[in-house]
Design a protein around this motif. Structure first.
Motif, mmCIF file in Angstrom:
data_model
loop_
_atom_site.group_PDB
_atom_site.id
_atom_site.type_symbol
_atom_site.label_atom_id
_atom_site.label_comp_id
_atom_site.label_asym_id
_atom_site.label_seq_id
_atom_site.Cartn_x
_atom_site.Cartn_y
_atom_site.Cartn_z
ATOM 1 N N ALA A 167 0.833 -1.203 0.000
ATOM 2 C CA ALA A 167 0.000 0.000 0.000
ATOM 3 C C ALA A 167 0.871 1.257 0.000
ATOM 4 O O ALA A 167 0.590 2.224 -0.719
ATOM 5 N N GLU A 168 1.944 1.243 0.792
ATOM 6 C CA GLU A 168 2.874 2.370 0.786
ATOM 7 C C GLU A 168 3.445 2.569 -0.622
ATOM 8 O O GLU A 168 3.552 3.701 -1.105
ATOM 9 N N ALA A 169 3.830 1.464 -1.261
ATOM 10 C CA ALA A 169 4.390 1.550 -2.607
ATOM 11 C C ALA A 169 3.370 2.124 -3.591
ATOM 12 O O ALA A 169 3.727 2.860 -4.519
ATOM 13 N N ALA A 170 2.099 1.789 -3.392
ATOM 14 C CA ALA A 170 1.030 2.283 -4.266
ATOM 15 C C ALA A 170 0.579 3.690 -3.897
ATOM 16 O O ALA A 170 -0.323 4.237 -4.540
ATOM 17 N N ARG A 171 1.207 4.249 -2.842
ATOM 18 C CA ARG A 171 0.844 5.575 -2.325
ATOM 19 C C ARG A 171 -0.617 5.608 -1.879
ATOM 20 O O ARG A 171 -1.349 6.582 -2.117
ATOM 21 N N ALA A 172 -1.040 4.532 -1.227
ATOM 22 C CA ALA A 172 -2.413 4.424 -0.723
ATOM 23 C C ALA A 172 -2.360 4.132 0.771
ATOM 24 O O ALA A 172 -1.404 3.555 1.277
ATOM 25 N N ASP A 173 -3.383 4.538 1.493
ATOM 26 C CA ASP A 173 -3.472 4.197 2.907
ATOM 27 C C ASP A 173 -3.843 2.722 3.042
ATOM 28 O O ASP A 173 -4.816 2.247 2.428
ATOM 29 N N ALA A 174 -3.084 2.009 3.837
ATOM 30 C CA ALA A 174 -3.365 0.588 4.053
ATOM 31 C C ALA A 174 -4.690 0.424 4.791
ATOM 32 O O ALA A 174 -5.015 1.192 5.696
ATOM 33 N N SER A 175 -5.449 -0.596 4.396
ATOM 34 C CA SER A 175 -6.723 -0.863 5.064
ATOM 35 C C SER A 175 -6.929 -2.366 5.207
ATOM 36 O O SER A 175 -6.267 -3.171 4.541
ATOM 37 N N VAL A 176 -7.865 -2.741 6.071
ATOM 38 C CA VAL A 176 -8.143 -4.160 6.314
ATOM 39 C C VAL A 176 -8.678 -4.844 5.065
ATOM 40 O O VAL A 176 -8.554 -6.069 4.927
ATOM 41 N N TRP A 177 -9.248 -4.084 4.131
ATOM 42 C CA TRP A 177 -9.809 -4.687 2.925
ATOM 43 C C TRP A 177 -8.718 -5.196 1.992
ATOM 44 O O TRP A 177 -8.979 -6.012 1.119
#
Length: 507
Positions: A62-72
């Motif tokens: 998620a960090e690599a994708a520049r997105a906030d990590a989530s349980v989904w």
């Protein structure tokens, strides 16, 4: 849903690293990409901003994708507690501890429903999914109720890339064997093959590529050279970096005790990039040597692993080492071991209620294991009582069941003062004995640099500035993406992804 699924011919072929590279490469092209792994089995976990627990690999992706990590992104996480049982984390929260048999018999339908919900939510918020499988997709004894490989590819309706590790040998047999064990429909979903961890002259493998493509009818999209020092956290204990033995004058020797149920071993990773630090993972007393410092990492079962250290003679050695003035840092479970007593009244650490165990008695504290786990990202500073002149704040995360209670009048100090006002950890013997629940404390450059410099001063070595790990991390994501695209048919991959639905609708 647009996306790609990465499956492997076995565990540890590099699926997680390749998925991370895909996430950054797609993000660099302006796509809102998200990682997904339906079910992860790992004690190396990641805490999201809202205090939920997922597999570390998906947090990193998620960090690599520049997105906030989530349980989904990782709705099901299994954390092994023993040879037979694992803690079940569903949507970021622990719900049960089950044997493998019980899990297969009772959880399958619930798992499918949760995975379907997760895929729908991710599809609504992202343009493309990078989906990772687990282990081998053709384990015949597990295939009828699997929740993480071809079943997920079918649910998401995405093509599959098959990754094989040439470094371990048998790459041709592993590819052909895996494809042969797929059903006809599953095999049709495999749209490309990656040969990973290649060493030497790639030109010498041209005949191998030709043979694979002629034999399977599937294109080899890339031959990826073996990659060292990528700085991307590993998914499970198979990914622990090998010994970093460095010799010569001015080298610091750090021994890291390796318990059977080690967790969050990425706490150690920054040391690999310090030029004068040698890391040794130690399982037995015969391996301990004469280290300049010892780190006791986290564990999924503190009491079980403390008993292991006692059985191997490492516990008695640690007590002696502390008395001789050695440097010891315990993180999470390692911190708990340093205390006087460990009390598991609810059975959440061992699986057996009313379990008790004597600790190493190096810190005047007792640990009580509760039913509810604490998971949160944390930030703070060194406690005001510690005068080390460090100005930067420290951040990390906590994942633990136990609560460690220090005596009010103890011979040490608290290590941290957190932003919420809580005091955390233990600092004693002028920094030679440290315990903390903060995972990734050594990822904080100023703290790691100061701790290493205290070792250097004791040895008579010159002090050094720390390697800027935090600044380098984002650069490494880009380097990883560039490495993959250099040795990969990237345009062909995008063609496979974006034409998949159209081709299948026409078929």
């Amino acid at each position: 849903m647009q996306g790609i699924m990465i499956q492997g011919t076995s565990s540890d072929v590099g699926k997680s690293l390749i998925a991370t590279a895909f996430c950054r490469a797609f993000s660099n092209e302006g796509l809102r990409a998200a990682p997904f792994k339906s079910q992860n089995m790992s004690n190396n976990s990641y805490v999201t901003k809202d205090g939920c627990e997922i597999g570390r690999a998906q947090g990193i992706q998620a960090e690599a994708a520049r997105a906030d990590a989530s349980v989904w992104m990782n709705p099901i996480l299994l954390k092994p507690q023993s040879e037979q049982h694992a803690e079940v984390i569903l949507l970021g929260k622990a719900i049960d501890s089950l044997s493998g048999k019980s899990y297969r018999e009772t959880f399958y339908e619930k798992g499918l429903k949760t995975i379907e919900e997760a895929l729908q939510l991710l599809e609504a918020h992202f343009e493309l999914l990078v989906i990772e499988g687990a282990g081998s997709p053709v384990e015949i004894n597990l295939k009828d109720r699997e929740l993480v490989n071809m079943k997920v590819a079918e649910m998401a309706d995405v093509p599959v890339i098959l990754v094989a590790d040439i470094d371990r040998g048998g790459v041709f047999a592993s590819i052909i064997g895996t494809l042969e064990l797929f059903t006809e429909e599953e095999r049709k979903r495999v749209a490309g093959i990656i040969i990973n961890k290649f060493r030497g002259d790639i030109g010498l493998f041209e005949d191998g590529v030709k043979w694979i493509e002629e034999k399977t009818g599937i294109p080899v999209l890339g031959i990826l050279p073996y990659l060292n020092d990528h700085m991307i956290d590993g998914e499970d204990s198979l990914s622990i970096q090998p010994f970093a033995r460095k010799t010569g004058d001015g080298i610091l020797d750090i021994a890291v005790l390796r318990p059977p149920y080690i967790s969050n071993f990425s706490d150690i990773d920054p040391f690999y990039y310090e030029e004068d630090v040698s890391i040794r993972w130690v399982r037995h007393l015969s391996e301990i040597g004469t280290p300049d410092a010892v780190v006791i990492p986290g564990t999924k079962s503190t009491i079980h692993d403390l008993r292991y250290f006692k059985e191997k003679g490492l516990a008695d050695w640690l007590v002696w080492y502390a008395e001789e003035g050695g440097y010891i840092t315990g993180i999470c479970g390692g911190y708990q071991m340093l205390g006087r007593n460990l009390i598991d009244m609810a059975g959440t650490d061992t699986g057996s209620p009313v379990e008790k165990e004597k600790g190493l008695n190096l810190i005047p504290a007792d640990t009580y294991f509760h039913e509810k786990k604490k998971t949160l990202q944390v930030k703070g500073r060194l406690h005001p009582s510690i005068e080390l002149g460090m100005r930067e704040s420290l951040d990390g995360y906590e994942i633990h069941l136990g609560e460690t209670l220090l005596e009010n009048e103890c011979s040490g100090k608290r290590l941290l003062l957190l932003e919420n006002g809580e005091e955390e950890g233990f600092y004693g013997r002028e920094g030679k004995l440290i315990g903390t629940y903060m995972h990734h404390i050594f990822h904080n450059d100023e703290w790691r640099g100061g701790w290493l410099n205290s070792l250097r001063k004791q040895k008579g070595y010159p002090c050094k500035d720390p390697v800027p790990i935090k600044a380098l991390k984002d650069e490494k994501y880009n380097e990883l993406a560039e490495h993959l695209q250099k040795h990969f048919d990237w345009e062909k991959l995008k063609e496979i992804i974006f034409n998949w639905r159209k081709q299948n609708e026409m078929a």
